[in-house]
Design a protein around this motif. Structure first.
Motif: not given
Lengths: 255, 257
Positions: B127, B138, B142
């Motif tokens: 990330l 996101l 994620m």
């Protein structure tokens, strides 16, 4: 720095970071609003209004406007921040941390207090450049502002805590807080009102707060200063104690 | 004697609505275990987790985390737990870096340590490139990774994962499994709730079945299957929820006919 200090600072930093990220809305808009009031009521209309208690109308209303900036922003920030975090459930991150109820309560309320403070201080500085604004009792004024800012950030926490939908905060702000502020005597002297409005105004707690602030700036007051200050201290203390009890119980925070 | 990572004794929880979500649950998880808590929706899995992490208040009973009472000594108890909740409860206003940094702050981590740990976790969960972006930008996968990173931020000895792989693709599921196995081998105790029985079979050294607020069976996978007189965990689960007609063994034998 001890772990407890780091935790508390992190809680406050998060709140400040939130309003700084949207500062056009949280700082810019209220500043513009305050200066529109000063321009319209002070400069444009004020020239046609007689002096009140021996001072120009624009000077008469500025202390109330500075207070209104602190009050509305402290309230709006605390209530909307807490409500949003509740609705997103992101508040669970703080709730499942080792933060105590007191740390959480102060964390949530200091963001609003500081946002209101920034708007009020900028308003004061700019107003002082535009008009001759006296500060007769600075000590009393500072303590009064701190108490008022703290009271309304606590009130915001209470409303945000109780809120179950976005409407609940907007309702309290538009239909309760705003009328009380406007009818508390920001734009006029209560002594000019006919009965029964004069007596009714005395039931409005904001009347006493404006009176204290105006005394701090201009040196005259329509209420007993000692009693008004005592009243403000007591209501702030009671509200804080009430909120602390709710946080300790986990009211609407912990299932 | 070493304290259990999680010791729950006769835990009851009734909500204001009158729903009795937990009806006297007792459970112990030893340090270093990978423990699975399985059960249908509404069985009480999340309530049990919420009571253990301060998000819900038990009606009665006791919860101890590494020997610290979750109510009377909540600070010490919560310091020992990392929670990755079922909901993607990230703050939309914060960036990824801030989400981890504030979490570390709430747990008293000094600035330098927070910075290093944040960089390390963002790298681990791929990330890093997004670190300055707000969490709302996101993808679901994620967000799921960030939630896990946040739970691990303060290096908790007990990690609680509430349905961590719900709605994630196969690739991410396997990634999360590998990571959880790795940190478990390194000493982190894990409590996992899941709907995926293969997940529990693959990862957990012991499991418990919870249904209607009660633990109905616990032990190793084989012990639980045996308790229900079935050959697999899935069949045991179907027995538990009263749907044994869905058993794959039964369906396959009917197909052959």
């Amino acid at each position: 720095m001890s772990p407890d200090q780091i935790r508390f600072l992190s809680l406050v930093r998060r709140e400040v970071n939130r309003f700084m990220k949207i500062k056009r809305q949280t700082l810019g808009a209220p500043l513009l609003e305050t200066f529109l009031y000063i321009s319209v009521f002070g400069a444009a209309l004020g020239s046609r209004i007689d002096k009140l208690h021996g001072v120009d109308y624009v000077v008469y209303i500025i202390p109330g406007l500075i207070m209104m900036a602190w009050v509305t922003n402290a309230f709006a920030n605390s209530s909307s921040s807490l409500m949003q975090q509740k609705f997103q459930r992101s508040i669970d991150d703080q709730l499942s941390s080792p933060a105590s109820p007191m740390e959480l309560l102060l964390g949530f309320s200091l963001g609003g207090f500081l946002r209101g403070g920034i708007v009020a201080i900028v308003t004061f500085i700019v107003s002082s450049l535009l008009v001759d604004l006296p500060v007769r009792h600075p000590g009393l004024l500072i303590v009064t502002f701190i108490l008022i800012g703290f009271f309304f950030s606590q009130l915001g926490v209470l409303i945000g805590l109780r809120a179950e939908q976005f409407d609940d905060v907007a309702f309290a702000q538009t239909f309760i807080l705003q009328p009380l502020i406007f009818l508390g005597g920001i734009f006029y002297s209560i002594t000019l009102l006919p009965e029964p409005f004069r007596t009714l105004s005395q039931l409005n707690p904001i009347y006493y707060m404006i009176s204290l602030v105006r005394y701090g700036f201009l040196g005259f007051s329509s209420t007993n200063i000692a009693l008004s200050f005592l009243f403000l201290t007591i209501v702030t203390g009671v509200l804080f104690a009430f909120n602390y009890r709710l946080f300790k119980r986990g009211y609407k925070l912990r299932a | 004697m070493t304290a259990n990572a999680l010791q729950i004794t006769d835990l009851r929880k009734s909500y204001d609505t009158g729903v009795e979500a937990l009806k006297g649950v007792s459970l112990e998880i030893k340090p270093g275990e990978f423990f699975g808590l399985l059960g249908p929706n509404g069985a009480g899995k999340s309530t049990l987790i919420h009571c253990s992490t301060g998000l819900a208040q038990p009606t009665s009973g006791q919860i101890e985390i590494f020997g610290h009472d979750a109510i009377d000594h909540y600070k010490e108890a919560r310091m020992a737990v990392g929670l990755a909740p079922q909901d993607l409860n990230l703050d939309w206003f914060l960036t990824l870096e801030e989400s981890l940094d504030y979490h570390g702050g709430y747990f008293g981590m000094p600035k330098k340590e927070r910075k290093e740990r944040t960089a390390e976790l963002l790298e681990t969960f791929s990330l890093s490139e997004k670190r300055h972006e707000r969490t709302r930008t996101l993808s679901g996968g994620m967000k799921r990774r960030l939630i896990l990173a946040r739970a691990l931020m303060h290096r908790p000895p007990l990690l609680i994962l509430d349905e961590p792989t719900a709605g994630v693709d196969v690739e991410l599921r396997l990634e999360l499994w590998h990571y959880c196995q790795k940190i478990n081998e390194e000493g982190t105790t894990i409590l996992l709730t899941t709907h995926y029985l293969e997940e529990a079979e693959q990862l957990c050294s012991r499991i418990a079945f919870i249904n209607e607020g009660e633990i109905v069976a616990s032990g190793t996978n084989a012990e639980v299957a045996e308790r229900f007189g079935t050959s697999s965990l899935e069949d045991a689960y179907l027995e538990l929820v009263g749907r044994k007609e869905l058993s794959r063994a039964k369906v396959e034998s009917e197909d052959e006919l």
